[in-house]
Every structure is written in structure tokens, then in C-alpha cells.
Design a protein around this motif. Structure first.
Motif, PDB file in Angstrom:
ATOM      1  N   ARG A 159      11.082   6.760 -10.662  1.00 39.20           N
ATOM      2  CA  ARG A 159       9.990   6.268 -11.512  1.00 39.20           C
ATOM      3  C   ARG A 159       9.301   7.388 -12.304  1.00 39.20           C
ATOM      4  O   ARG A 159       8.595   7.129 -13.278  1.00 39.20           O
ATOM      5  N   ASN A 160       9.508   8.637 -11.893  1.00 37.32           N
ATOM      6  CA  ASN A 160       8.907   9.769 -12.613  1.00 37.32           C
ATOM      7  C   ASN A 160       9.907  10.503 -13.502  1.00 37.32           C
ATOM      8  O   ASN A 160       9.619  11.587 -14.009  1.00 37.32           O
ATOM      9  N   THR A 161      11.071   9.919 -13.698  1.00 38.46           N
ATOM     10  CA  THR A 161      12.118  10.538 -14.516  1.00 38.46           C
ATOM     11  C   THR A 161      11.721  10.629 -15.987  1.00 38.46           C
ATOM     12  O   THR A 161      11.065   9.732 -16.524  1.00 38.46           O
ATOM     13  N   LEU A 162      12.146  11.704 -16.638  1.00 43.46           N
ATOM     14  CA  LEU A 162      12.096  11.818 -18.090  1.00 43.46           C
ATOM     15  C   LEU A 162      13.537  11.853 -18.578  1.00 43.46           C
ATOM     16  O   LEU A 162      14.358  12.624 -18.075  1.00 43.46           O
ATOM     17  N   THR A 163      13.851  10.995 -19.536  1.00 45.91           N
ATOM     18  CA  THR A 163      15.230  10.912 -20.018  1.00 45.91           C
ATOM     19  C   THR A 163      15.229  10.703 -21.534  1.00 45.91           C
ATOM     20  O   THR A 163      14.211  10.879 -22.188  1.00 45.91           O
ATOM     21  N   GLY A 164      16.371  10.314 -22.067  1.00 46.55           N
ATOM     22  CA  GLY A 164      16.459  10.130 -23.519  1.00 46.55           C
ATOM     23  C   GLY A 164      16.788  11.441 -24.209  1.00 46.55           C
ATOM     24  O   GLY A 164      17.768  12.094 -23.879  1.00 46.55           O
ATOM     25  N   SER A 165      15.943  11.826 -25.155  1.00 45.76           N
ATOM     26  CA  SER A 165      16.184  13.022 -25.973  1.00 45.76           C
ATOM     27  C   SER A 165      17.571  12.950 -26.614  1.00 45.76           C
ATOM     28  O   SER A 165      18.337  13.902 -26.586  1.00 45.76           O
ATOM     29  N   ILE A 166      17.858  11.782 -27.188  1.00 46.71           N
ATOM     30  CA  ILE A 166      19.164  11.561 -27.805  1.00 46.71           C
ATOM     31  C   ILE A 166      19.159  12.159 -29.208  1.00 46.71           C
ATOM     32  O   ILE A 166      18.581  11.612 -30.143  1.00 46.71           O
ATOM     33  N   GLY A 167      19.781  13.305 -29.333  1.00 46.48           N
ATOM     34  CA  GLY A 167      19.810  14.014 -30.605  1.00 46.48           C
ATOM     35  C   GLY A 167      20.629  15.278 -30.449  1.00 46.48           C
ATOM     36  O   GLY A 167      21.132  15.583 -29.378  1.00 46.48           O
ATOM     37  N   VAL A 168      20.764  16.036 -31.522  1.00 46.14           N
ATOM     38  CA  VAL A 168      21.630  17.219 -31.517  1.00 46.14           C
ATOM     39  C   VAL A 168      20.964  18.372 -32.256  1.00 46.14           C
ATOM     40  O   VAL A 168      20.328  18.176 -33.295  1.00 46.14           O
ATOM     41  N   ILE A 169      21.106  19.563 -31.700  1.00 47.09           N
ATOM     42  CA  ILE A 169      20.737  20.797 -32.398  1.00 47.09           C
ATOM     43  C   ILE A 169      22.023  21.573 -32.604  1.00 47.09           C
ATOM     44  O   ILE A 169      22.678  21.960 -31.644  1.00 47.09           O
ATOM     45  N   SER A 170      22.408  21.796 -33.852  1.00 43.31           N
ATOM     46  CA  SER A 170      23.667  22.494 -34.115  1.00 43.31           C
ATOM     47  C   SER A 170      23.476  23.981 -34.362  1.00 43.31           C
ATOM     48  O   SER A 170      24.392  24.767 -34.143  1.00 43.31           O
ATOM     49  N   ALA A 171      22.294  24.389 -34.803  1.00 46.76           N
ATOM     50  CA  ALA A 171      22.062  25.809 -35.069  1.00 46.76           C
ATOM     51  C   ALA A 171      20.586  26.038 -35.357  1.00 46.76           C
ATOM     52  O   ALA A 171      19.846  25.104 -35.681  1.00 46.76           O
ATOM     53  N   GLN A 172      20.192  27.282 -35.222  1.00 46.02           N
ATOM     54  CA  GLN A 172      18.841  27.682 -35.608  1.00 46.02           C
ATOM     55  C   GLN A 172      18.959  29.015 -36.340  1.00 46.02           C
ATOM     56  O   GLN A 172      19.323  30.027 -35.738  1.00 46.02           O
ATOM     57  N   PHE A 173      18.691  29.018 -37.625  1.00 40.96           N
ATOM     58  CA  PHE A 173      18.809  30.242 -38.404  1.00 40.96           C
ATOM     59  C   PHE A 173      17.507  31.038 -38.319  1.00 40.96           C
ATOM     60  O   PHE A 173      16.424  30.506 -38.558  1.00 40.96           O
ATOM     61  N   VAL A 174      17.636  32.309 -37.998  1.00 42.15           N
ATOM     62  CA  VAL A 174      16.489  33.219 -37.967  1.00 42.15           C
ATOM     63  C   VAL A 174      16.802  34.387 -38.889  1.00 42.15           C
ATOM     64  O   VAL A 174      17.790  35.096 -38.691  1.00 42.15           O
ATOM     65  N   ASP A 175      15.990  34.582 -39.894  1.00 40.65           N
ATOM     66  CA  ASP A 175      16.184  35.671 -40.857  1.00 40.65           C
ATOM     67  C   ASP A 175      15.136  36.755 -40.607  1.00 40.65           C
ATOM     68  O   ASP A 175      13.956  36.568 -40.904  1.00 40.65           O
ATOM     69  N   ILE A 176      15.574  37.875 -40.022  1.00 39.41           N
ATOM     70  CA  ILE A 176      14.636  38.970 -39.751  1.00 39.41           C
ATOM     71  C   ILE A 176      14.896  40.163 -40.670  1.00 39.41           C
ATOM     72  O   ILE A 176      14.456  41.285 -40.399  1.00 39.41           O
ATOM     73  N   SER A 177      15.614  39.928 -41.767  1.00 38.65           N
ATOM     74  CA  SER A 177      15.964  41.024 -42.669  1.00 38.65           C
ATOM     75  C   SER A 177      14.721  41.702 -43.247  1.00 38.65           C
ATOM     76  O   SER A 177      14.681  42.929 -43.377  1.00 38.65           O
ATOM     77  N   SER A 178      13.688  40.914 -43.564  1.00 39.23           N
ATOM     78  CA  SER A 178      12.455  41.510 -44.109  1.00 39.23           C
ATOM     79  C   SER A 178      11.749  42.371 -43.070  1.00 39.23           C
ATOM     80  O   SER A 178      11.214  43.450 -43.384  1.00 39.23           O
ATOM     81  N   LEU A 179      11.738  41.919 -41.846  1.00 38.13           N
ATOM     82  CA  LEU A 179      11.109  42.674 -40.765  1.00 38.13           C
ATOM     83  C   LEU A 179      11.839  43.995 -40.532  1.00 38.13           C
ATOM     84  O   LEU A 179      11.203  45.046 -40.368  1.00 38.13           O
ATOM     85  N   LEU A 180      13.179  43.943 -40.533  1.00 44.21           N
ATOM     86  CA  LEU A 180      13.955  45.164 -40.337  1.00 44.21           C
ATOM     87  C   LEU A 180      13.724  46.155 -41.470  1.00 44.21           C
ATOM     88  O   LEU A 180      13.613  47.369 -41.246  1.00 44.21           O
ATOM     89  N   LYS A 181      13.641  45.635 -42.682  1.00 42.60           N
ATOM     90  CA  LYS A 181      13.392  46.486 -43.841  1.00 42.60           C
ATOM     91  C   LYS A 181      12.037  47.163 -43.730  1.00 42.60           C
ATOM     92  O   LYS A 181      11.882  48.356 -44.036  1.00 42.60           O
ATOM     93  N   GLU A 182      11.051  46.403 -43.252  1.00 47.45           N
ATOM     94  CA  GLU A 182       9.702  46.943 -43.068  1.00 47.45           C
ATOM     95  C   GLU A 182       9.692  48.075 -42.039  1.00 47.45           C
ATOM     96  O   GLU A 182       8.938  49.046 -42.164  1.00 47.45           O
ATOM     97  N   LYS A 183      10.563  47.960 -41.021  1.00 50.35           N
ATOM     98  CA  LYS A 183      10.638  48.969 -39.965  1.00 50.35           C
ATOM     99  C   LYS A 183      11.602  50.101 -40.324  1.00 50.35           C
ATOM    100  O   LYS A 183      11.825  51.017 -39.533  1.00 50.35           O
ATOM    101  N   GLY A 184      12.156  50.050 -41.522  1.00 53.56           N
ATOM    102  CA  GLY A 184      13.060  51.101 -41.959  1.00 53.56           C
ATOM    103  C   GLY A 184      14.465  50.980 -41.391  1.00 53.56           C
ATOM    104  O   GLY A 184      15.200  51.970 -41.330  1.00 53.56           O
TER     105      GLY A 184
END
Length: 338
Positions: A159-184
Motif C-alpha cells: 500500500r506504500n509502493t511508488l510505481t509508474g514513472s513510465i517514460g524514457v531518458i535517452s541522454a543529458q547534454f552538459v556543455d562545460i566548454s565555457s567554464l573550461l575556457k574561463e579556467k584556462g
């Protein structure tokens, strides 16, 4: 000697000491993984009808029902989950004439599409032997956990179960190029094919790349929702309305026909043995993968955390973000059903 230098020397010395300890422990070896397969007299007494004919139960004394536990994040292998062991166990149970059925105990937030689908297909193949599968959900059986549950003839939940979450995550793009440039920090990826370095954290992503990953995600989503539609005998359009990625309580899942019963684990087992098999008192064999963390695992994790904390501090970003970036760099296109 300034404060930063002293701190660096202390951290370095600690790392060397820990690495030496890990090396010694590695040379000594030791089992990292143990598979627990157990049965007990207590398990045998999970029955609704306490007045069942014990003499009759002796006629199926050698037979048993497998209580198969699926716990942890669904992937190839981790502290709580082992794909190879799970698939092998299902196959062995299918070919064992003494096995009369499987009752899954699901305690998982989900995981990778590939592994979840492999388990789903293995359970479907198991059922070709004429045996049935029931699924029971613990505190959480979401996403890939629900995907696997769809292979069952019936789905039960606490009775306390959590279920469902029917969906998909295929990727997560993270662009840190600006941060790296800032740090040299300058990076260059040598590649052929304009999308070969797609998703790398040091490369800016394009709309075309987003569209590519979205198409993969949508295809997997279609597969997931089709499985739910077939399993629950619901129109696909109705499933898609429910499959917006949200989680459901056990009561909500029952109202939306995503599960069949809200009850206890014991009642699920007893119903399966008495009403489905009509064999009250049949033996329950527990199949559960266990991996005990040894000192080497612990120390290795501590080393990893130390390096990650230092890197995050140097880059000026939160440790949590650093961990996510590290995971993405290992496999940015590793699809999860979440």
C-alpha cells in the motif's frame, strides 16, 4: 609553506596510504559477490488456509515456487543487481520441472532500457513453459521496475509502493566548454563525422543532435507504452495519457488499472500457491543476489570521492554536478527508463 600547499601534501599522503592499503587487500583477494539461494520451513507456512490437507501437500513435496528478488538500479551489475545472474536464474527455473512458478519481489527505481527489456523477454520466455509469473512491488518499483512487472500475469503492490514513472531518458547534454575556457583549460576532440562527438561535455551541442537523441528516446517510449498496453489490456492512447513520467501511489496505480491488487507480500505468495497453483503449503525457495561490500570496495569509493571533491573544488562547481558530469562522460548515450 602556505596553507594550500600543506593541505595538498596532507591529501596526497592520505591518498598514497589508502592506495597501498587497497593494493594489499586486492592481492589477498576474497569473494566480492555471493549469491544467496535459501529456503526455510517458515517460508513453507505462508498459507491462507491454515487447515489445508498436509497429507495432500506431501504429493508435491519436491516442488517449489521461486520468490525471485530484483533489487537496485537495473544495469549490468552493481552492489545490489547482477544481470547475468538474474537471466541465468530465470532460465534455470524455466527448465526445472520442480519449479511451479515465479513470484517477483521488485525493489527498484528503474535503470537501463536494454537490461530491463532483457529481463522482460526472459520472463516472457519462461511463461512459454506453461508456468505463471506474479509480480509484487516493494517500496518502489518504478520505470524499469514497472517495465519488468509487465511480464507478470498479475501485479501486486504494497500500500506504500511508488510505481509508474513510465517514460524514457535517452541522454543529458552538459556543455562545460565555457567554464573550461574561463579556467584556462583548452580541449580538442579529433573526430570524423559531425555528430561523432555528440554529447561530449566539452562540445557545444546542436539542434540536429538534440533531434537525433529525441528520436531514439521516442522509439524506446513507443516500445515501453506498447508493452504496458499489451500487458494491462488497455488502449494505447489511454496508456500514453498515464505515461507522462509521473510516479503513482499504489492506490492511484490500482485506480488507473496499472496494477491488480494492493496487499501484503505474504498474501500475494499465498494466493499464488493456493488459488493459482492450488497447492497450499508448497515450498517457497528464495532467490536473491547479494553483494557484500568489503574494505577494498569501501576504500576505492573513498579514493574516488576524494579525487572528485578536489576536481569540483578546483573547477568551482558543486560536487553533485561533478558526479553527474563524470557519469555522463562514461556513457552519455546510455538510455534509461525513468
Amino acid at each position: 609553506m602556505n596553507k594550500d600547499t600543506k593541505s595538498g601534501i596532507i591529501v596526497f599522503s592520505l591518498l598514497i596510504a589508502v592506495i597501498i592499503a587497497v593494493t594489499i587487500l586486492s592481492l589477498k583477494g576474497g569473494k566480492e559477490t555471493s549469491i544467496k539461494i535459501s529456503s526455510s520451513d517458515k517460508d513453507n507456512q505462508i498459507v491462507l488456509d491454515k487447515n489445508f490437507d498436509k497429507e495432500e501437500s506431501k504429493t508435491y513435496k519436491g516442488e517449489y515456487v521461486a520468490a525471485l528478488y530484483i533489487e537496485g538500479v537495473i544495469q549490468e551489475e552493481n552492489q545490489n543487481y547482477n544481470q547475468k545472474w538474474l537471466l541465468s536464474t530465470i532460465k534455470k527455473l524455466k527448465n526445472d520441472s520442480k519449479n511451479q512458478g515465479i513470484v517477483l519481489f521488485l525493489e527498484t527505481p528503474g535503470g537501463a532500457v536494454y537490461q530491463a527489456d532483457e529481463v522482460y523477454l526472459a520472463l516472457q520466455d519462461y511463461k512459454t513453459s506453461g508456468k505463471k509469473v506474479y509480480a509484487y512491488m516493494g517500496s518502489m518499483a518504478a520505470s524499469g521496475g514497472y517495465y519488468i512487472a509487465c511480464a507478470a500475469n498479475e501485479i501486486w503492490a504494497n500500500r506504500n509502493t511508488l510505481t509508474g514513472s513510465i517514460g524514457v531518458i535517452s541522454a543529458q547534454f552538459v556543455d562545460i566548454s565555457s567554464l573550461l575556457k574561463e579556467k584556462g583549460i583548452r580541449t580538442t576532440i579529433i573526430h570524423s563525422g559531425k555528430n561523432k562527438a555528440m554529447g561530449h561535455m566539452t562540445e557545444a551541442y546542436t539542434q540536429e543532435q538534440l533531434d537525433i537523441m529525441q528520436s531514439i528516446c521516442d522509439e524506446c517510449y513507443d516500445q515501453f507504452t506498447s508493452i504496458v498496453s499489451t500487458s494491462r489490456q488497455m488502449p494505447l492512447a489511454e496508456v500514453r495519457t498515464l505515461a507522462d513520467g509521473r510516479i503513482y501511489t499504489a492506490r492511484q496505480a490500482l485506480e488507473n488499472k496499472l496494477i491488480d491488487h494492493v496487499d501484503s507480500w505474504e498474501n500475494c505468495l499465498s494466493t499464488f500457491t493456493e488459488k493459482v497453483l492450488e497447492k497450499p503449503g508448497i515450498k517457497i525457495e528464495t532467490y536473491k543476489k547479494e553483494k557484500k561490500q568489503n574494505i577494498r570496495d569501501y576504500l576505492t569509493g573513498q579514493i574516488s570521492d576524494l579525487f572528485m571533491n578536489q576536481t569540483a573544488a578546483q573547477l568551482g562547481i558543486p560536487v553533485k554536478a561533478m558526479k553527474e558530469i563524470n557519469q555522463l562522460s562514461d556513457g552519455p548515450m546510455y538510455m534509461y527508463i525513468q
